[in-house]
Design a protein around this motif. Structure first.
Motif, short mmCIF file in Angstrom:
data_model
loop_
_atom_site.label_atom_id
_atom_site.label_comp_id
_atom_site.label_asym_id
_atom_site.label_seq_id
_atom_site.Cartn_x
_atom_site.Cartn_y
_atom_site.Cartn_z
N LEU A 1 47.05 52.07 29.28
CA LEU A 1 45.75 51.86 28.64
C LEU A 1 44.98 50.73 29.31
CD1 LEU A 1 43.78 52.59 26.45
CD2 LEU A 1 45.03 51.13 24.86
N THR A 2 45.68 49.64 29.67
CA THR A 2 45.02 48.52 30.33
C THR A 2 44.46 48.92 31.68
OG1 THR A 2 46.48 46.94 29.21
CG2 THR A 2 45.33 46.16 31.17
N CYS A 3 45.24 49.68 32.45
CA CYS A 3 44.76 50.13 33.77
C CYS A 3 43.51 50.99 33.63
CB CYS A 3 45.86 50.90 34.50
SG CYS A 3 47.21 49.87 35.11
N MET A 4 43.49 51.87 32.64
CA MET A 4 42.31 52.71 32.43
C MET A 4 41.09 51.86 32.12
SD MET A 4 41.48 55.41 29.38
CE MET A 4 41.07 54.05 28.30
N ILE A 5 41.24 50.90 31.20
CA ILE A 5 40.11 50.06 30.82
C ILE A 5 39.65 49.19 31.99
CG2 ILE A 5 39.37 48.19 29.29
CD1 ILE A 5 41.32 49.29 27.20
N MET A 6 40.61 48.61 32.73
CA MET A 6 40.26 47.76 33.86
C MET A 6 39.55 48.54 34.95
SD MET A 6 41.13 44.58 33.32
CE MET A 6 41.26 43.88 34.95
N PHE A 7 39.98 49.78 35.18
CA PHE A 7 39.33 50.61 36.19
C PHE A 7 37.88 50.89 35.80
CE2 PHE A 7 39.76 54.80 38.78
CZ PHE A 7 39.12 54.19 39.85
N ILE A 8 37.67 51.19 34.51
CA ILE A 8 36.31 51.43 34.02
C ILE A 8 35.47 50.16 34.15
CG2 ILE A 8 34.93 51.96 31.97
CD1 ILE A 8 37.14 53.84 31.07
N LEU A 9 36.04 49.01 33.80
CA LEU A 9 35.30 47.75 33.91
C LEU A 9 34.94 47.43 35.36
CD1 LEU A 9 37.11 45.39 31.37
CD2 LEU A 9 34.75 46.20 31.27
N ALA A 10 35.85 47.76 36.29
CA ALA A 10 35.56 47.54 37.71
C ALA A 10 34.36 48.37 38.15
CB ALA A 10 36.79 47.88 38.55
N GLY A 11 34.36 49.65 37.76
CA GLY A 11 33.22 50.50 38.10
C GLY A 11 31.94 50.01 37.45
N ALA A 12 32.05 49.58 36.19
CA ALA A 12 30.86 49.10 35.48
C ALA A 12 30.32 47.82 36.10
CB ALA A 12 31.20 48.87 34.01
N SER A 13 31.20 46.94 36.55
CA SER A 13 30.74 45.68 37.15
C SER A 13 29.99 45.94 38.45
CB SER A 13 31.92 44.74 37.39
OG SER A 13 32.82 45.29 38.35
N PHE A 14 30.49 46.90 39.25
CA PHE A 14 29.79 47.21 40.50
C PHE A 14 28.44 47.86 40.22
CE2 PHE A 14 29.13 50.20 44.17
CZ PHE A 14 28.74 49.21 45.07
N MET A 15 28.41 48.78 39.24
CA MET A 15 27.13 49.39 38.90
C MET A 15 26.17 48.35 38.35
SD MET A 15 26.20 52.70 36.49
CE MET A 15 25.99 51.78 34.98
N SER A 16 26.68 47.39 37.59
CA SER A 16 25.83 46.33 37.07
C SER A 16 25.21 45.51 38.19
CB SER A 16 26.64 45.40 36.16
OG SER A 16 27.20 46.10 35.09
N THR A 17 26.04 45.18 39.18
CA THR A 17 25.53 44.42 40.32
C THR A 17 24.49 45.22 41.09
OG1 THR A 17 27.65 43.28 40.52
CG2 THR A 17 26.20 43.23 42.44
N SER A 18 24.77 46.51 41.28
CA SER A 18 23.83 47.38 41.98
C SER A 18 22.50 47.45 41.23
CB SER A 18 24.44 48.78 42.13
OG SER A 18 23.50 49.70 42.64
N MET A 19 22.58 47.61 39.90
CA MET A 19 21.37 47.68 39.09
C MET A 19 20.59 46.37 39.18
SD MET A 19 21.27 50.70 37.46
CE MET A 19 20.69 50.68 35.77
N ALA A 20 21.31 45.25 39.22
CA ALA A 20 20.64 43.96 39.32
C ALA A 20 19.89 43.84 40.65
CB ALA A 20 21.66 42.83 39.19
N TYR A 21 20.51 44.31 41.74
CA TYR A 21 19.84 44.29 43.04
C TYR A 21 18.59 45.15 43.05
CZ TYR A 21 23.34 41.70 45.76
OH TYR A 21 24.13 40.72 46.28
N THR A 22 18.63 46.30 42.40
CA THR A 22 17.46 47.18 42.39
C THR A 22 16.36 46.66 41.47
OG1 THR A 22 18.36 48.53 40.56
CG2 THR A 22 18.90 49.22 42.82
N GLY A 23 16.71 45.80 40.51
CA GLY A 23 15.73 45.28 39.58
C GLY A 23 15.43 46.18 38.41
N ILE A 24 16.24 47.24 38.24
CA ILE A 24 15.99 48.21 37.17
C ILE A 24 16.11 47.58 35.78
CG2 ILE A 24 16.86 50.32 36.08
CD1 ILE A 24 17.43 51.40 38.86
N PRO A 25 17.18 46.80 35.49
CA PRO A 25 17.27 46.23 34.13
C PRO A 25 16.08 45.36 33.76
CG PRO A 25 19.36 46.04 35.28
CD PRO A 25 18.37 46.48 36.29
#
Length: 435
Positions: free
Chosen positions: A282-306
């Motif tokens: 369960l921890t690996c599943m959650i951590m994997f999702i958080l890793a993907g979310a953190s990268f998408m968050s950074t990408s969104m921040a670079y684009t200025g969308i938020p």
């Protein structure tokens, strides 16, 4: 490309990947990777990916997550649910609805030490459903109260969902934990109040009361609650008085869970190993999702969308109540297709700037988000608590979903109450940390 066009493209890409059955974490990473290509300046996507995932994963705060998961796994394999039922039942015989309230109280108690909605629902249902059926209680209210009360596992701290939100939103885990106490009691009161009203309106569908039990016998049965009560007090007091961080409290929780399992004779080597493997998966599943979310968050921040989205919402001049109503509808719709953790990691990046612009505290919003995630747990077709009860009761999914409908609307009422009276959420964090 215009910001709106980029947002629409990324949203469509994410929808297509999720609809095609691609893992959530992979979908998030893919959307983040594509989003980086809309950023000028030659930013190295690979370097950003590596540093973002490492920076967000190598966190002392996040170490609380596997510990809370493991604590729930250990307790899931003890006799704690049976002992809670026996300890609570004698005191409820005079209240309308009688043993139906055990569902709410037992889920609240077990949820406070498991941190998982699924573990809470399954563990309490395992002992409560046969007992209630044997005593002649109404099946629909039994199933509905278990589906609704099972969600308390993610509202009453410590909570895995709260840890994930706090990390994703960059807020204090302890403050979010403290903020969840009073809303948790509010939801329990709403559930029990509904059971009382239903019982008074349908006296013919209630079984006859059980013979009164002497006080000494009641106290003897309630002694079974002492171990878990001590564990809850240890975790709560450590958080409340600042004796330990959230991660240290999680470690104490694991130690206490192991002690309870040993005291009950349930701490065998196979059970110990199974709990470790369950927590690891369960921890690996959650951590994997958080890793993907953190990268998408950074990408969104670079684009200025938020920032652009927050500015657009601000330009609509929605009142705070209108914004919360819109977000509630949005999350109810998302809850029909996504699980709770996915809803958090997919939306936090975009929504946090919006709620800050509207003047809401991110800690308060965390509890709001947990409540709407609770709605998702009892919303077909992806409500996980419905799956659990469908399997354990042998009833079809439509029956279980219909039984849980009143408790879904009680969660909507809870959202309305904490929106109108936000101090219900914020009073404990403000007492502990100041305004």
């Amino acid at each position: 490309m215009e910001m709106i066009e980029i947002s629409a493209l990324l949203l469509v890409l994410l929808a297509v990947l999720l609809g095609a059955g691609v893992w959530i974490a992979i979908s998030l990473l893919a959307v983040g990777y594509v989003g980086m290509h809309f950023v000028g300046g030659g930013i190295p996507t690979g370097s950003v990916l590596a540093t973002t995932i490492w920076g967000n994963s190598a966190s002392w705060t996040l170490a609380a997550l596997p510990l809370f998961v493991w604590m729930g796994e250990i307790l899931y394999r003890t006799r704690i649910s049976e002992e809670m039922f026996r300890g609570l039942a004698p005191w409820l015989n005079r209240i309308p609805g009688r043993l139906l309230h055990v569902n709410v109280l037992a889920c609240g108690i077990f949820g406070s030490v498991s941190g998982s909605s699924a573990a809470t629902c399954a563990t309490v249902a395992k002992i409560a459903l046969p007992e209630l059926k044997k005593r002649g209680y109404d099946d629909m209210v039994s199933l509905g109260s278990l589906a609704g009360a099972g969600t308390l596992g993610i509202l009453i701290p410590p909570s895995i969902t709260m840890v994930v939100y706090a990390v994703a939103a960059n807020v204090s885990i302890i403050q979010v934990f403290l903020a969840g106490f009073l809303p948790g009691f509010l939801v329990m009161a709403l559930y029990s109040g509904y059971i009382v009203v239903w019982s008074l309106l349908h006296p013919d569908r209630n079984p006859p009361g059980e013979p009164p039990m002497p006080l000494r016998e009641k106290l003897r049965e309630s002694a079974n609650l002492i171990p878990v009560a001590l564990l809850i007090f240890l975790v709560f007091a450590s958080l409340m008085f600042g004796w330990a961080t959230a991660t240290e409290c999680a470690a104490w929780g694991v130690l206490g869970s192991l002690a309870i399992a040993w005291w009950q004779g349930a701490l065998s080597w196979p059970a110990f190993w199974t709990s470790i493997m369950g927590a690891t998966r369960l921890t690996c599943m959650i951590m994997f999702i958080l890793a993907g979310a953190s990268f998408m968050s950074t990408s969104m921040a670079y684009t200025g969308i938020p920032l652009a989205l927050a500015s657009w919402v601000d330009s609509l001049h929605l009142s705070p109540y209108a914004l919360i109503a819109a977000l509630t509808v949005m999350y109810i719709i998302l809850g029909a297709a996504l699980d709770g953790l996915s809803m958090i990691v997919l939306t936090t990046t975009v929504v946090i700037p919006m709620i800050k612009t509207a003047g809401f505290d991110p800690v308060w919003f965390g509890i709001f988000l947990v409540l709407v995630v609770e709605m998702a747990e009892v919303s077909p077709p992806v409500g996980f608590n419905l799956f659990v009860l469908q399997t354990m009761s042998g009833r079809d999914s439509n029956t279980v979903a219909l039984a849980s409908l009143p408790f879904f609307f009680l969660l909507v009422a809870a959202v309305a109450i904490i929106t109108v009276f936000p101090q219900i959420v914020m009073v404990l964090p403000e007492m502990a940390f100041g305004k």
